[in-house]
Enzyme design. Structure first.
Site, PDB file in Angstrom:
ATOM      1  N   TYR A 150       0.903  -1.132   0.000  1.00  0.00           N
ATOM      2  CA  TYR A 150       0.000   0.000   0.000  1.00  0.00           C
ATOM      3  C   TYR A 150       0.949   1.189   0.000  1.00  0.00           C
ATOM      4  CZ  TYR A 150      -4.411  -2.443   0.875  1.00  0.00           C
ATOM      5  OH  TYR A 150      -5.543  -3.214   0.754  1.00  0.00           O
ATOM      6  N   LYS A 258      -1.623  -4.488  -8.947  1.00  0.00           N
ATOM      7  CA  LYS A 258      -2.842  -5.213  -8.550  1.00  0.00           C
ATOM      8  C   LYS A 258      -4.052  -4.282  -8.576  1.00  0.00           C
ATOM      9  CE  LYS A 258      -4.643  -7.964  -4.648  1.00  0.00           C
ATOM     10  NZ  LYS A 258      -5.549  -7.108  -3.889  1.00  0.00           N
TER      11      LYS A 258
HETATM   12  C1  FNR Z   1      -8.208  -8.012   1.168  1.00  0.00           C
HETATM   13  N1  FNR Z   1      -7.489  -7.646   0.034  1.00  0.00           N
HETATM   14  C2  FNR Z   1      -6.327  -6.937   0.172  1.00  0.00           C
HETATM   15  N2  FNR Z   1      -5.593  -6.611  -0.926  1.00  0.00           N
HETATM   16  C3  FNR Z   1      -4.421  -5.964  -0.805  1.00  0.00           C
HETATM   17  O1  FNR Z   1      -3.781  -5.692  -1.809  1.00  0.00           O
HETATM   18  N3  FNR Z   1      -3.946  -5.647   0.440  1.00  0.00           N
HETATM   19  C4  FNR Z   1      -4.621  -5.932   1.574  1.00  0.00           C
HETATM   20  O2  FNR Z   1      -4.172  -5.642   2.671  1.00  0.00           O
HETATM   21  C5  FNR Z   1      -5.875  -6.563   1.446  1.00  0.00           C
HETATM   22  N4  FNR Z   1      -6.609  -6.847   2.551  1.00  0.00           N
HETATM   23  C6  FNR Z   1      -7.773  -7.573   2.435  1.00  0.00           C
HETATM   24  C7  FNR Z   1      -8.471  -7.926   3.579  1.00  0.00           C
HETATM   25  C8  FNR Z   1      -9.586  -8.743   3.471  1.00  0.00           C
HETATM   26  C9  FNR Z   1     -10.314  -9.134   4.721  1.00  0.00           C
HETATM   27  C10 FNR Z   1     -10.015  -9.212   2.213  1.00  0.00           C
HETATM   28  C11 FNR Z   1     -11.186 -10.147   2.064  1.00  0.00           C
HETATM   29  C12 FNR Z   1      -9.326  -8.834   1.084  1.00  0.00           C
HETATM   30  C13 FNR Z   1      -7.920  -8.089  -1.303  1.00  0.00           C
HETATM   31  C14 FNR Z   1      -7.314  -9.449  -1.628  1.00  0.00           C
HETATM   32  O3  FNR Z   1      -5.939  -9.353  -1.862  1.00  0.00           O
HETATM   33  C15 FNR Z   1      -7.942 -10.037  -2.901  1.00  0.00           C
HETATM   34  O4  FNR Z   1      -7.872  -9.114  -3.944  1.00  0.00           O
HETATM   35  C16 FNR Z   1      -9.390 -10.476  -2.698  1.00  0.00           C
HETATM   36  O5  FNR Z   1      -9.590 -11.029  -1.421  1.00  0.00           O
HETATM   37  C17 FNR Z   1      -9.755 -11.495  -3.746  1.00  0.00           C
HETATM   38  O6  FNR Z   1     -11.079 -11.790  -3.713  1.00  0.00           O
HETATM   39  P1  FNR Z   1     -11.696 -13.072  -2.951  1.00  0.00           P
HETATM   40  O7  FNR Z   1     -10.828 -14.277  -3.260  1.00  0.00           O
HETATM   41  O8  FNR Z   1     -11.692 -12.732  -1.486  1.00  0.00           O
HETATM   42  O9  FNR Z   1     -13.042 -13.143  -3.517  1.00  0.00           O
END
Ligand code: FNR
Length: 388
Positions: A150, A258
């Site tokens: 991030y 991403k």
């Molecule tokens: C995420 N995702 C996410 N992505 C990212 O780049 N950094 C992060 O810190 C987070 N944190 C995060 C927390 C939670 C609780 C969730 C559910 C998701 C997004 C994650 O990397 C990914 O893109 C999605 O979870 C993919 O979708 P599905 O498999 O959950 O449907």
């Protein structure tokens, strides 16, 4: 073979502790975990249209199995960024995993290492990145790990994060572009639940020398000031494509963007010297009403498939979803919520359960559909009954 192991254990009276239909993990997690943490993981932006769109985009496609093609021997391995992996699956960056289980990121990372699959550590992890790296090395020295950035507003903190990640053996940098602002998430809003404000998910920041240099008092003496400092620097919505040169300058390895959903953005990523993209809408957590991630995939693959590594996430729940994503052109998928639920329900063992079931189901789907390697999958393996 995972399924025979399960049946054989059944002869001794043991049945799996968690569902083998991974799509059912969510309902179990809802029953067993607290409403705050469960809502945070399961929730999406707005009324959940994009979460649903992700499932619909995968479900619209149907696999067309082919017969008599000698599928006795299979090889699930793929090469990503110069490294051979046993299967085209990695654990997506998911922040604040301590709300799911006290063993948090180290447990999930150990489970990935045990399967030889990459663990993508979130910037917003509840454990410092060095500790997670150590946990993985304890399972398998040099286990594949990637770092998700991030991208902070503060340049010194950014440079420090990249240097720490490189020193701790994270090889691929995943830069998340869809979360400069936290979206409107009613499930969290209704409970006024945001872990970061309690200093959960801030471990990389609070342990960072460049971050600490910006504080008047040490974190433990004034945690509220530290949280405020974190909130102010967490993201910079003014970033543009030109800024990517800065990351290229400070990171020697592959860089993956991403959150790409438009073919033109994928082309810009390639033009900017990036190495890959993750076609993703953040699991439907950011823009409500957005395109289902799998609907965006084929056009992006057509645009940059020969120049970039194209990865996919958002909505993958089962082995056939992995099959479909690869057939639509992804080289590998990232798994999000299912492993977070596995962690919440049974720690490291729960994540291992999820990964083993997913890989077993993918292997069987591949074989029963007439294929022996991920590289053989193309859109010819699928059909869309609604447009025939
Ligand atoms: C995420 N995702 C996410 N992505 C990212 O780049 N950094 C992060 O810190 C987070 N944190 C995060 C927390 C939670 C609780 C969730 C559910 C998701 C997004 C994650 O990397 C990914 O893109 C999605 O979870 C993919 O979708 P599905 O498999 O959950 O449907």
């Amino acid at each position: 073979m995972q399924q025979y192991e399960i049946y054989l254990n059944g002869l001794a009276g043991a049945v799996p502790g968690l569902p083998t239909d991974l799509a059912r993990l969510e309902e179990l997690a809802e029953r067993r975990l607290g409403p705050g943490p469960f809502g945070y993981v399961a929730g999406g932006a707005g009324d959940g249209k994009t979460v649903r769109a992700n499932r619909e985009a995968l479900d619209r496609w149907r696999i067309v199995p082919r017969m008599l093609r000698d599928v006795q021997r299979r090889d699930l391995s793929v090469e990503l960024f110069g490294t051979r992996l046993p299967a085209p699956v990695a654990l997506a960056p998911v922040g604040v995993l301590s709300i799911m289980h006290e063993d948090a990121e180290p447990a999930a990372a150990r489970a990935a290492a045990a399967q030889g699959l990459p663990f993508v550590l979130s910037s917003a992890s509840s454990t410092p990145l060095e500790q997670v790296a150590q946990a993985m090395d304890d399972v398998s020295e040099g286990a594949a790990r990637w770092f998700q950035l991030y991208w902070p507003k503060d340049r010194d903190v950014t440079v420090s994060f990249l240097a720490r990640a490189a020193a701790a053996g994270y090889r691929v940098l995943v830069v998340t572009l869809d979360t400069w602002l936290l979206a409107w998430r009613p499930r969290d809003l209704d409970q006024a639940y945001l872990p970061f404000l309690h200093g959960i998910g801030t471990a990389n920041y609070f342990t960072d020398p460049a971050f600490q240099a910006g504080l008047a008092k040490p974190v433990h003496e004034d945690p509220n000031a530290a949280v405020l400092h974190f909130a102010q620097m967490f993201a910079d919505p003014s970033k543009t494509w030109e800024d990517l040169a800065f990351l290229r300058e400070h990171w020697d390895g592959p860089i993956v963007l991403k959150g790409i959903l438009h073919a033109d953005d994928a082309r810009r990523a390639a033009d900017a010297g990036m190495d890959g993209v993750v076609v993703s809408n953040h699991g439907g957590r950011q823009v409500n009403g957005a395109i289902g991630a799998a609907d965006a995939l084929p056009e992006i693959v057509r645009a940059v498939g020969d120049r970039l590594t194209v990865l996919f996430d958002s909505g993958v729940r089962t082995g056939d979803d992995v099959f479909k994503a690869l057939a639509l052109g992804a080289q590998a998928v990232l798994l999000g919520r299912p492993y977070a639920y596995g962690l919440g329900l049974d720690g490291q063992a729960g994540v291992e359960h999820v990964l083993r079931c997913l890989l077993a189901e993918f292997d069987l789907t591949l074989a029963l559909s007439g294929y022996t390697e991920p590289g053989q999958l193309t859109i010819d393996a699928l059909t869309r009954p609604d447009v025939r």
